[in-house]
Motif scaffolding. Structure first.
Motif, PDB file in Angstrom:
ATOM      1  N   ILE A  96       8.807  13.035   7.927  1.00  0.00           N
ATOM      2  CA  ILE A  96       7.706  13.886   7.466  1.00  0.00           C
ATOM      3  C   ILE A  96       6.441  13.057   7.228  1.00  0.00           C
ATOM      4  N   GLY A  97       6.605  11.888   6.598  1.00  0.00           N
ATOM      5  CA  GLY A  97       5.455  11.066   6.219  1.00  0.00           C
ATOM      6  C   GLY A  97       4.667  10.539   7.398  1.00  0.00           C
ATOM      7  N   VAL A  98       5.360  10.081   8.432  1.00  0.00           N
ATOM      8  CA  VAL A  98       4.658   9.559   9.612  1.00  0.00           C
ATOM      9  C   VAL A  98       3.930  10.685  10.337  1.00  0.00           C
ATOM     10  N   ALA A  99       4.563  11.855  10.400  1.00  0.00           N
ATOM     11  CA  ALA A  99       3.889  13.013  11.011  1.00  0.00           C
ATOM     12  C   ALA A  99       2.624  13.369  10.230  1.00  0.00           C
ATOM     13  N   GLN A 100       2.700  13.259   8.893  1.00  0.00           N
ATOM     14  CA  GLN A 100       1.521  13.515   8.068  1.00  0.00           C
ATOM     15  C   GLN A 100       0.439  12.464   8.307  1.00  0.00           C
ATOM     16  N   ILE A 122       0.836  -1.203   0.000  1.00  0.00           N
ATOM     17  CA  ILE A 122       0.000   0.000   0.000  1.00  0.00           C
ATOM     18  C   ILE A 122       0.870   1.252   0.000  1.00  0.00           C
ATOM     19  N   GLU A 123       1.915   1.252   0.830  1.00  0.00           N
ATOM     20  CA  GLU A 123       2.818   2.407   0.906  1.00  0.00           C
ATOM     21  C   GLU A 123       3.475   2.669  -0.457  1.00  0.00           C
ATOM     22  N   LEU A 124       3.896   1.612  -1.132  1.00  0.00           N
ATOM     23  CA  LEU A 124       4.537   1.765  -2.438  1.00  0.00           C
ATOM     24  C   LEU A 124       3.574   2.332  -3.469  1.00  0.00           C
ATOM     25  N   LYS A 125       2.346   1.847  -3.467  1.00  0.00           N
ATOM     26  CA  LYS A 125       1.346   2.354  -4.410  1.00  0.00           C
ATOM     27  C   LYS A 125       1.078   3.833  -4.173  1.00  0.00           C
ATOM     28  N   GLN A 126       0.954   4.217  -2.896  1.00  0.00           N
ATOM     29  CA  GLN A 126       0.688   5.616  -2.572  1.00  0.00           C
ATOM     30  C   GLN A 126       1.866   6.497  -2.980  1.00  0.00           C
ATOM     31  N   PHE A 127       3.084   6.004  -2.762  1.00  0.00           N
ATOM     32  CA  PHE A 127       4.275   6.789  -3.084  1.00  0.00           C
ATOM     33  C   PHE A 127       4.399   7.022  -4.590  1.00  0.00           C
ATOM     34  N   PHE A 128       4.284   5.962  -5.371  1.00  0.00           N
ATOM     35  CA  PHE A 128       4.519   6.081  -6.814  1.00  0.00           C
ATOM     36  C   PHE A 128       3.337   6.714  -7.556  1.00  0.00           C
ATOM     37  N   ARG A 129       2.197   6.859  -6.904  1.00  0.00           N
ATOM     38  CA  ARG A 129       1.083   7.574  -7.521  1.00  0.00           C
ATOM     39  C   ARG A 129       1.279   9.086  -7.458  1.00  0.00           C
ATOM     40  N   LEU A 130       2.120   9.538  -6.526  1.00  0.00           N
ATOM     41  CA  LEU A 130       2.397  10.971  -6.403  1.00  0.00           C
ATOM     42  C   LEU A 130       3.595  11.302  -7.284  1.00  0.00           C
ATOM     43  N   LYS A 131       3.327  11.632  -8.543  1.00  0.00           N
ATOM     44  CA  LYS A 131       4.385  11.797  -9.530  1.00  0.00           C
ATOM     45  C   LYS A 131       5.368  12.897  -9.144  1.00  0.00           C
ATOM     46  N   GLU A 132       4.829  14.010  -8.604  1.00  0.00           N
ATOM     47  CA  GLU A 132       5.712  15.117  -8.233  1.00  0.00           C
ATOM     48  C   GLU A 132       6.691  14.680  -7.138  1.00  0.00           C
ATOM     49  N   GLN A 133       6.194  13.923  -6.163  1.00  0.00           N
ATOM     50  CA  GLN A 133       7.054  13.457  -5.082  1.00  0.00           C
ATOM     51  C   GLN A 133       8.114  12.499  -5.602  1.00  0.00           C
ATOM     52  N   VAL A 134       7.720  11.598  -6.493  1.00  0.00           N
ATOM     53  CA  VAL A 134       8.662  10.641  -7.056  1.00  0.00           C
ATOM     54  C   VAL A 134       9.759  11.360  -7.838  1.00  0.00           C
ATOM     55  N   ILE A 135       9.356  12.302  -8.681  1.00  0.00           N
ATOM     56  CA  ILE A 135      10.324  13.040  -9.495  1.00  0.00           C
ATOM     57  C   ILE A 135      11.299  13.812  -8.613  1.00  0.00           C
ATOM     58  N   PHE A 136      10.785  14.508  -7.606  1.00  0.00           N
ATOM     59  CA  PHE A 136      11.648  15.297  -6.724  1.00  0.00           C
ATOM     60  C   PHE A 136      12.585  14.391  -5.932  1.00  0.00           C
ATOM     61  N   THR A 137      12.060  13.276  -5.409  1.00  0.00           N
ATOM     62  CA  THR A 137      12.865  12.371  -4.586  1.00  0.00           C
ATOM     63  C   THR A 137      14.074  11.850  -5.335  1.00  0.00           C
ATOM     64  N   PHE A 138      13.888  11.518  -6.612  1.00  0.00           N
ATOM     65  CA  PHE A 138      14.968  10.885  -7.367  1.00  0.00           C
ATOM     66  C   PHE A 138      15.830  11.866  -8.158  1.00  0.00           C
ATOM     67  N   THR A 139      15.272  12.998  -8.541  1.00  0.00           N
ATOM     68  CA  THR A 139      16.053  13.923  -9.368  1.00  0.00           C
ATOM     69  C   THR A 139      16.847  14.935  -8.552  1.00  0.00           C
ATOM     70  N   PHE A 140      16.364  15.303  -7.378  1.00  0.00           N
ATOM     71  CA  PHE A 140      17.071  16.316  -6.591  1.00  0.00           C
ATOM     72  C   PHE A 140      18.478  15.864  -6.188  1.00  0.00           C
ATOM     73  N   PRO A 141      18.655  14.666  -5.594  1.00  0.00           N
ATOM     74  CA  PRO A 141      20.026  14.231  -5.279  1.00  0.00           C
ATOM     75  C   PRO A 141      20.889  14.102  -6.532  1.00  0.00           C
ATOM     76  N   ALA A 142      20.291  13.632  -7.642  1.00  0.00           N
ATOM     77  CA  ALA A 142      21.051  13.506  -8.882  1.00  0.00           C
ATOM     78  C   ALA A 142      21.513  14.872  -9.380  1.00  0.00           C
ATOM     79  N   LEU A 143      20.655  15.878  -9.235  1.00  0.00           N
ATOM     80  CA  LEU A 143      21.021  17.236  -9.644  1.00  0.00           C
ATOM     81  C   LEU A 143      22.161  17.770  -8.782  1.00  0.00           C
TER      82      LEU A 143
END
Length: 274
Positions: free
Chosen positions: A87-91, A23-44
């Motif tokens: 952040i996620g658990v607090a949310q 369930i956590e994985l489905k919720q995470f990967f459905r949020l495209k903006e979060q996925v893009i930021f999570t993976f591209t920011f460290p790469a940048l």
């Protein structure tokens, strides 16, 4: 006539925890903006640092981009575990997701397990992205020795578990989901500098090295450097060696500390609702 009552056994904690992980994985990967930021920011950040500090370490055949790649691959685990879970658990607590899970009921252990599953998958994807960038831009080479991949595996597992548990624990110190970002970002950013992620270890003053040595990020980053860099680079470490034994000891200790902190601090609701 005797009626036989059939009782259906409740699913175990492991089964519930794995279901929560899906369930956590489905919720995470459905949020495209979060996925893009999570993976591209460290790469940048890696691209920028590797481009700015593009020199070689004399006599080693290793360039700065390769060191940054290895260090940031380790730091990426902290980003997807400590940072995101803090952040996620607090949310989840703020929007009453935890309150609803408690009424299901879902054991706290299963909830933790689901979060760790999410972090493990996201962390592995983060490492793949960063190493791929390093291979393309900075000539990073994948290890050819089985021993190095074994080191990668246990550093990854211990780093993921310890930082996930610490992220869950620190979320309880945030009064709201809005304040959680500040609570976790300050130590996360500070420790990256103290732990030799953004600045080579030889350039750090002793007090920074000693302070960073108390926390997992230093040991995860150092463990990953031992995987992706040649052994002649170990002289650049504070102790002049990769310290695999100490790395395992510190990360293992933080796993235990993380469990204790979660048991002591975890709350299903915010304090004002308790």
């Amino acid at each position: 006539m005797t009626r036989v009552m059939e009782q259906t056994a409740l699913p175990g904690v492991l089964r519930v925890g794995l279901s929560r992980g899906v369930i956590e994985l489905k919720q995470f990967f459905r949020l495209k903006e979060q996925v893009i930021f999570t993976f591209t920011f460290p790469a940048l950040i890696l691209i920028l640092l590797g481009g700015i500090f593009n020199g070689d370490f004399e006599g080693t055949g290793v360039n700065s981009g390769q060191v940054f790649t290895a260090s940031m691959a380790g730091a990426g685990i902290i980003a997807t575990s400590f940072l995101n879970l803090g952040i996620g658990v607090a949310q989840d607590r703020e929007d009453h997701t935890l309150k609803r899970l408690r009424g299901a009921p879902v054991p706290a252990t299963a909830y933790f397990m689901g979060k760790v599953v999410l972090v493990a998958v996201a962390s592995l994807a983060e490492v793949i992205v960063l190493v791929a960038v390093g291979m393309v831009l900075f000539d990073v080479e994948l290890p050819s020795e089985a021993g190095r991949w074994l080191t990668f595996a246990w550093v990854f597992v211990l780093g993921t578990i310890s930082c996930s548990l610490l992220g869950i624990a620190v979320s309880s110190f945030a009064k709201s989901a809005q304040s959680a970002a500040a609570v976790v970002n300050v130590p996360y950013v500070a420790l990256q500098f103290l732990s030799g992620v953004y600045i080579p270890v030889p350039s750090l003053p002793d007090w920074m090295i000693n302070t960073g040595s108390f926390f997992p990020i230093k040991w995860v980053a150092q463990g990953f450097r031992s995987v992706f860099l040649p052994d002649n680079m170990m002289v650049m470490e504070a102790a002049g060696s990769w310290e695999h034994g100490m790395t395992a000891l510190v990360l293992g200790a933080w796993c235990v500390i993380g469990v204790v902190l979660c048991l002591l601090t975890f709350r299903w609701t915010n304090r004002r609702e308790s």
